[in-house]
Design a protein around this motif. Structure first.
Motif, PDB file in Angstrom:
ATOM      1  N   SER A 197       3.268  14.714 -27.761  1.00 38.13           N
ATOM      2  CA  SER A 197       3.097  15.733 -26.713  1.00 38.13           C
ATOM      3  C   SER A 197       2.229  16.915 -27.129  1.00 38.13           C
ATOM      4  O   SER A 197       1.685  17.624 -26.271  1.00 38.13           O
ATOM      5  N   GLY A 198       2.150  17.148 -28.433  1.00 44.83           N
ATOM      6  CA  GLY A 198       1.472  18.344 -28.915  1.00 44.83           C
ATOM      7  C   GLY A 198       2.315  19.597 -28.782  1.00 44.83           C
ATOM      8  O   GLY A 198       1.856  20.705 -29.074  1.00 44.83           O
ATOM      9  N   ILE A 199       3.565  19.446 -28.344  1.00 44.63           N
ATOM     10  CA  ILE A 199       4.483  20.575 -28.192  1.00 44.63           C
ATOM     11  C   ILE A 199       5.223  20.786 -29.506  1.00 44.63           C
ATOM     12  O   ILE A 199       5.894  19.873 -30.007  1.00 44.63           O
ATOM     13  N   GLN A 200       5.108  21.974 -30.069  1.00 45.53           N
ATOM     14  CA  GLN A 200       5.786  22.280 -31.319  1.00 45.53           C
ATOM     15  C   GLN A 200       7.244  22.659 -31.039  1.00 45.53           C
ATOM     16  O   GLN A 200       7.527  23.436 -30.129  1.00 45.53           O
ATOM     17  N   VAL A 201       8.155  22.120 -31.824  1.00 41.20           N
ATOM     18  CA  VAL A 201       9.585  22.346 -31.607  1.00 41.20           C
ATOM     19  C   VAL A 201      10.164  23.194 -32.734  1.00 41.20           C
ATOM     20  O   VAL A 201      10.043  22.849 -33.909  1.00 41.20           O
ATOM     21  N   THR A 202      10.782  24.304 -32.356  1.00 36.93           N
ATOM     22  CA  THR A 202      11.593  25.078 -33.305  1.00 36.93           C
ATOM     23  C   THR A 202      13.019  24.608 -33.125  1.00 36.93           C
ATOM     24  O   THR A 202      13.666  24.895 -32.118  1.00 36.93           O
TER      25      THR A 202
END
Length: 394
Positions: A86-91
């Motif tokens: 997704s290219g979404i960075q997850v914290t």
């Protein structure tokens, strides 16, 4: 892919780290401070979604509730796959150690229509219901979660606190039922056997989680734990009190019953399916039983709090975990009930034994006996929890 038996499981943290006094204090605080004054509405507390320009999401979960790489525990394969695709960075933060404790962390912000800094939080049914009742949770866009729409188990649809699955998406589920050690006890099939059988006297433990224990007793009396009256609650409570007074029950527990059951120090108990799955890896004499009268089904749910600014990214992550192949990889690690239809077939490719384990993939017969505890309003929550704590001697 199987995880080793952990000394304190996620479900154990639910009750194991908070005492009855804390539970009652929370109930009193809710009543004394008047949570009605903290009520929010969709119109009155609007949230802006920045997902289109900010490719990130903050995810708060319970400890040991995400798959990790056996060689490098800093890697989380299913979460890393989402980031890559997704290219979404997850914290990702493991900061939900207890429902009441977490409520205390976020209460002031959510009551004041302020950001908690989180885009997803994972909470158990009853706390999810409270958050929804207070208007502290954003409505989800189901069109952005086609996997959830297609693959959510039918037994987890239409729940009383979120009938349209617009606010809470199950992360993992579990059962509360009976368990026994066949080395020290004969087979047990009913709640009545657990509470009255002479050979079990003083060798029984019962959960200190009110919804699971009372839910099972309600079922044993022919009442519906998803819809019961105050008189029926008292009926179940009186049945429990008789077992306490007769010394049938040794004590009330969080999941600290697990080592005692494994050693044979107790013969039988009310317990959780995830614990028994893990105990069973070590000793096949440890058995989980769905009582003839029925079993309790609970879930931990993903919710997007008010003022979270990455709702679409959160929905994308929820959708990712409802891909059956992803769900199977997660279930192989956590060993709770997988809420995703189709994951069982994918599990066969990972671990055929887990794919046939009914405590991870219950069949329709087992699920037909499962009930979700009724959503309580504020007054009911305080009244029932107080009565229960008085009976268990807390």
């Amino acid at each position: 892919m199987r995880s080793p038996l952990r000394p304190l499981t996620r479900r154990g943290l639910l009750t194991g780290t908070v005492g009855s006094a804390a539970l009652l204090a929370t109930a009193g605080t809710l009543a004394g401070c008047g949570t009605n004054g903290a009520q929010q509405t969709e119109a009155g507390c609007k949230s802006e979604d920045l997902s289109a320009t900010e490719k990130k999401v903050a995810f708060s979960n319970w400890p040991q509730y995400m798959d990790t790489d056996e060689k490098d525990e800093s890697k989380r394969p299913t979460l890393d796959a989402f980031v890559a695709a997704s290219g979404i960075q997850v914290t990702y933060t493991e900061d939900v150690n207890d429902n009441n404790e977490f409520f205390g962390k976020v209460r002031n912000q959510l009551a004041g229509c302020q950001s908690t800094g989180r885009d997803i939080m994972v909470l158990t049914d009853w706390m999810a219901a409270r958050m929804i009742r207070l208007g502290w949770v954003q409505k989800l866009d189901k069109s952005k979660m086609p996997n959830v729409e297609a693959n959510l188990l039918s037994s987890l649809r239409g729940r009383s606190f979120d009938a349209e699955t617009q606010l809470a998406v199950p992360w993992q589920s579990g059962l509360a039922g009976l368990a026994y050690n066949a080395k020290v006890a004969k087979e047990i099939r009913t709640v009545d056997e657990l509470l009255t059988r002479p050979d079990l006297k003083g060798k029984v433990t019962v959960l200190s989680e009110m919804r699971d224990t009372i839910g099972l007793l309600l079922q044993s009396l022919g009442h519906d734990p998803a819809k019961f009256t105050p008189a029926q609650f008292d009926d179940a409570l009186n049945k429990l009190k008789k077992a306490v007074d007769s010394k049938q029950i040794r004590r009330f527990t969080g999941n600290d019953y697990a080592p005692d059951l494994a050693k044979g120090d107790i013969a039988a108990c009310i317990g959780w399916s995830g614990d028994v799955v893990q105990l069973g890896f070590e000793d096949d004499k440890i058995k989980f039983v769905v009582p003839e009268s029925g079993v309790m089904l609970w879930s931990d749910n993903m919710l997007v709090p008010n003022k979270a600014t990455h709702k679409a990214n959160a929905e994308a992550l929820m959708n990712h975990y409802y891909d059956p192949a992803v769900a199977a990889k997660l279930a192989a690690y956590v060993n709770y009930i997988c809420p995703v239809q189709g994951a069982q077939a994918e599990m066969e490719k990972i671990d055929p034994d887990l794919a046939t384990n009914p405590l991870i993939f219950p069949d329709d017969t087992m699920l037909s006996k499962a009930k979700v505890f009724m959503a309580l309003d504020e007054a009911q929550e305080k009244e029932y929890e107080t009565k229960f704590q008085q009976v268990i001697g807390a």
